[in-house]
Design a protein around this motif. Structure first.
Motif, PDB file in Angstrom:
ATOM      1  N   GLN A 262       7.410   1.074  -2.691  1.00 16.71           N
ATOM      2  CA  GLN A 262       6.294   0.306  -3.272  1.00 16.71           C
ATOM      3  C   GLN A 262       5.171   0.175  -2.231  1.00 16.71           C
ATOM      4  O   GLN A 262       5.367  -0.444  -1.182  1.00 16.71           O
ATOM      5  N   PRO A 263       4.007   0.735  -2.531  1.00 16.09           N
ATOM      6  CA  PRO A 263       2.942   0.783  -1.522  1.00 16.09           C
ATOM      7  C   PRO A 263       2.358  -0.600  -1.187  1.00 16.09           C
ATOM      8  O   PRO A 263       2.403  -1.519  -2.007  1.00 16.09           O
ATOM      9  N   ILE A 264       1.831  -0.699   0.017  1.00 15.23           N
ATOM     10  CA  ILE A 264       1.125  -1.904   0.464  1.00 15.23           C
ATOM     11  C   ILE A 264      -0.238  -1.463   0.975  1.00 15.23           C
ATOM     12  O   ILE A 264      -0.320  -0.553   1.794  1.00 15.23           O
ATOM     13  N   VAL A 265      -1.308  -2.100   0.476  1.00 19.51           N
ATOM     14  CA  VAL A 265      -2.639  -1.828   1.024  1.00 19.51           C
ATOM     15  C   VAL A 265      -2.911  -2.896   2.080  1.00 19.51           C
ATOM     16  O   VAL A 265      -2.881  -4.095   1.780  1.00 19.51           O
ATOM     17  N   LEU A 266      -3.164  -2.469   3.303  1.00 19.75           N
ATOM     18  CA  LEU A 266      -3.421  -3.431   4.370  1.00 19.75           C
ATOM     19  C   LEU A 266      -4.831  -4.000   4.225  1.00 19.75           C
ATOM     20  O   LEU A 266      -5.781  -3.260   3.989  1.00 19.75           O
TER      21      LEU A 266
END
Lengths: 333, 244
Positions: A262-266
């Protein structure tokens, strides 16, 4: 001269354009999530664009002005009102001593910015006024604002005073100018937006399915999202094969994928380095739009080239220059 | 000092405002030396549009302002910045020839409550707690990079005899100054945070202080030595710091 915080709201912090030069010591940049809105708010009160302002999240604070002030509200529409009367955003706003500013309910966007002419009289830490919540320094005592806080303000700037005269009408209450900058020059703010991104450094390590889905699927911004990062929920993205990466720098807008897929956008409060594979990188020109996405909304990523991303960056700077010039002309017609 | 060949590197964009120079693909002292050389060169030679540089294990990342680098849109910013960096990589040389690395002594109290996982680390490696302390204080540790939290050093050089996996359940709160082991790494927590490292001691030193210049006690390239102190000394050192 100060702002008295009667109610703090969900998360109200002092932010500027960020603390640069210390990432090599593990000190994060922080600063405004929507730097575009912060810069325009400052322009509207005659401040330098990098001046500190309040970042207000979803549920706004209640603020009493202890003296006459020239302020501006930009960013999310959280239904600002002075003494119960709705006030207009994105323009200079003159408020009389004793006025009380409230926010009724979020209409669109996630973060509003409140700039005061002259800025806040608070100490600078490592070259910035930005609040670093986790390390507890910067901004107002290194923390989110609380009820009872008195935020000291400087006297309005000379430029602000000229706008003051122009805006000053009634002897009580508030008044705003009848002009507002050209919204054509703003980023394309909208709910559940399409966000442009370029391929990340580890893009090629991902499976063919992941490389296709990152651009074709919609992802929901989870309620666990915050100033550090937006957690995206949707299809899982996996590498072709498990690989241990060596930690390296990451930045605002880096889309990293932990082993759960599951991607995380910083976002603005991201750590300085990371070791998860980076599948994409949101372009700088679209970070203000992403900053205004409310958890629960969805986003779709659209691929652009680095060259397009940098042209869009330059166009946004040109738009900010045009806005600054237009506001200057209002002051000295 | 041996002349480092700075010509072997890869350059790639990290978004539209940063570029990463990669000098190697494993963590070793040779790659670290190149990272350090280039990082130091950049600090001494900032250029218009340069924002900051972040050294890591094998890379140096340069943040820049495309608006300034492109001279307000006249040139392609990425082409310009890579030309600039390629030129700098050609001329960057070790300027402190023969200079010794900065050695920083970190006093650590390994007693009782300060090292709640000391027993576990000892048992895991079939050693006595005394042997763990002796081994930990014997080593010299290279600061490869600072990251994760303000002033947090990634240290290389932990004896294989002390390697211990992380805790299954991370602690919600680890006090500032805690010295721990995770896998084959050892490190020090500069601020109170949650974490899964095995805690073997605590230092009274403040690894991070925003009022200090520079705010981080350790910098990439420093060498660290741990020195065992008693609980009494720990509190004395702590008090001295409060006074100063």
């Amino acid at each position: 001269m100060s702002l008295e915080i009667l109610k703090p709201g969900l998360l109200t912090t002092i932010q500027d354009l960020g603390r640069y030069g210390h990432q090599k010591e593990g000190i994060i940049v922080s600063g405004a999530m929507d730097t575009f809105a912060l810069r325009v708010a400052n322009m509207l009160v005659g401040n330098p664009q990098h001046q500190a302002a309040l970042e207000i999240t979803l549920t706004g604070p209640t603020i009493r002005f202890t003296t006459d002030q020239l302020i501006a509200l930009t960013g999310a529409d959280l239904s600002p009102a002075l003494h119960g009367e709705a006030v207009k955003m994105w323009r200079p706003l003159f408020v009389k001593q004793g006025s009380i500013l409230e926010f009724k309910s979020p209409q669109s966007g996630c973060r509003a910015y409140l700039a005061v002419s002259g800025g806040f009289a608070i100490p600078e830490v490592l070259g910035s006024y930005a609040t670093y919540l986790k390390a507890g320094f910067g901004g107002f005592g290194g923390r989110a604002l609380q009820a009872g806080d008195l935020i000291p303000c400087h006297a309005p700037t000379g430029n602000g005073m000229e706008l003051f005269k122009m805006a000053a009408g009634p002897t009580e209450g508030h008044t705003s100018t009848n002009w507002t900058p050209d919204p054509q020059r703003y980023p394309n703010y909208q709910p559940s937006p399409t966000i442009r991104a370029i391929k990340g450094p580890e893009y090629e390590l991902f499976s063919e399915t992941a490389k296709e889905r990152i651009w074709s699927e919609r992802f929901q911004v989870s309620v666990q999202s915050d100033r550090m990062g937006y957690r995206l929920q949707g299809v899982s993205l996996y590498l072709q094969e498990q690989t241990e990466l060596i930690s390296s720098a990451v930045t605002f807008g880096t889309v990293q994928v932990p082993p759960d897929g599951q991607p995380i956008v910083l976002m603005a409060d991201h750590q300085t380095t990371g070791g998860y594979p980076r599948i994409a990188q949101v372009i700088s020109a679209d970070l203000p739009i992403l900053a205004q996405v409310v958890p629960g909304q969805t986003i779709q990523l659209q691929e652009v080239t680095l060259e397009e991303a940098q042209q869009l960056y330059i166009r946004q700077e040109q738009n900010l220059e045009l806005l600054a010039r237009a506001i200057h002309l209002k002051r000295n017609p | 000092m041996k002349q480092k060949d700075m010509r072997l590197f890869q350059l790639y964009p990290l978004g539209d405002t940063a570029v990463t120079v990669q000098f190697g693909d494993c963590i070793d002292e040779d790659t670290h030396a190149k990272v350090r050389t280039f990082s130091a060169y950049l600090e001494r030679h900032p250029f218009p549009g340069f924002v900051e540089q972040v050294p890591a294990f094998t890379t140096v990342t340069i943040y820049y302002d495309p608006w300034v680098v492109s001279e307000k849109g006249l040139y392609n910013p990425y082409t310009r910045i890579t030309e600039q960096l390629q030129h700098m990589l050609k001329v960057a040389k070790e300027s402190h020839k023969g200079s010794k690395p900065h050695v920083v002594e970190i006093p650590v109290c390994y007693d009782g409550a300060f090292g709640p996982d000391l027993e576990y680390v000892a048992r895991h490696n079939k050693l006595t707690p005394q042997e763990v302390i002796a081994s930990h204080t014997r080593g010299k540790y290279l600061v490869y990079m600072i990251g994760f939290a303000p002033g947090f050093p990634y240290l290389g050089g932990l004896s294989k005899k002390l390697a211990t996996p992380r805790k299954q359940n991370p602690r919600p709160r680890i006090p500032a100054g805690s010295v721990g082991i995770a896998g084959n790494q050892t490190g020090i927590y500069p601020i109170e945070t949650p974490g899964g490292w095995q805690l073997i001691g605590r230092t009274p030193l403040q690894l991070f202080d925003p009022e200090r210049n520079p705010p981080s006690l350790l910098q990439a390239g420093d060498l660290v030595r741990f020195v065992a102190i008693s609980e009494k000394e720990y509190w004395q050192r702590k008090e001295q710091q409060h006074e100063s």
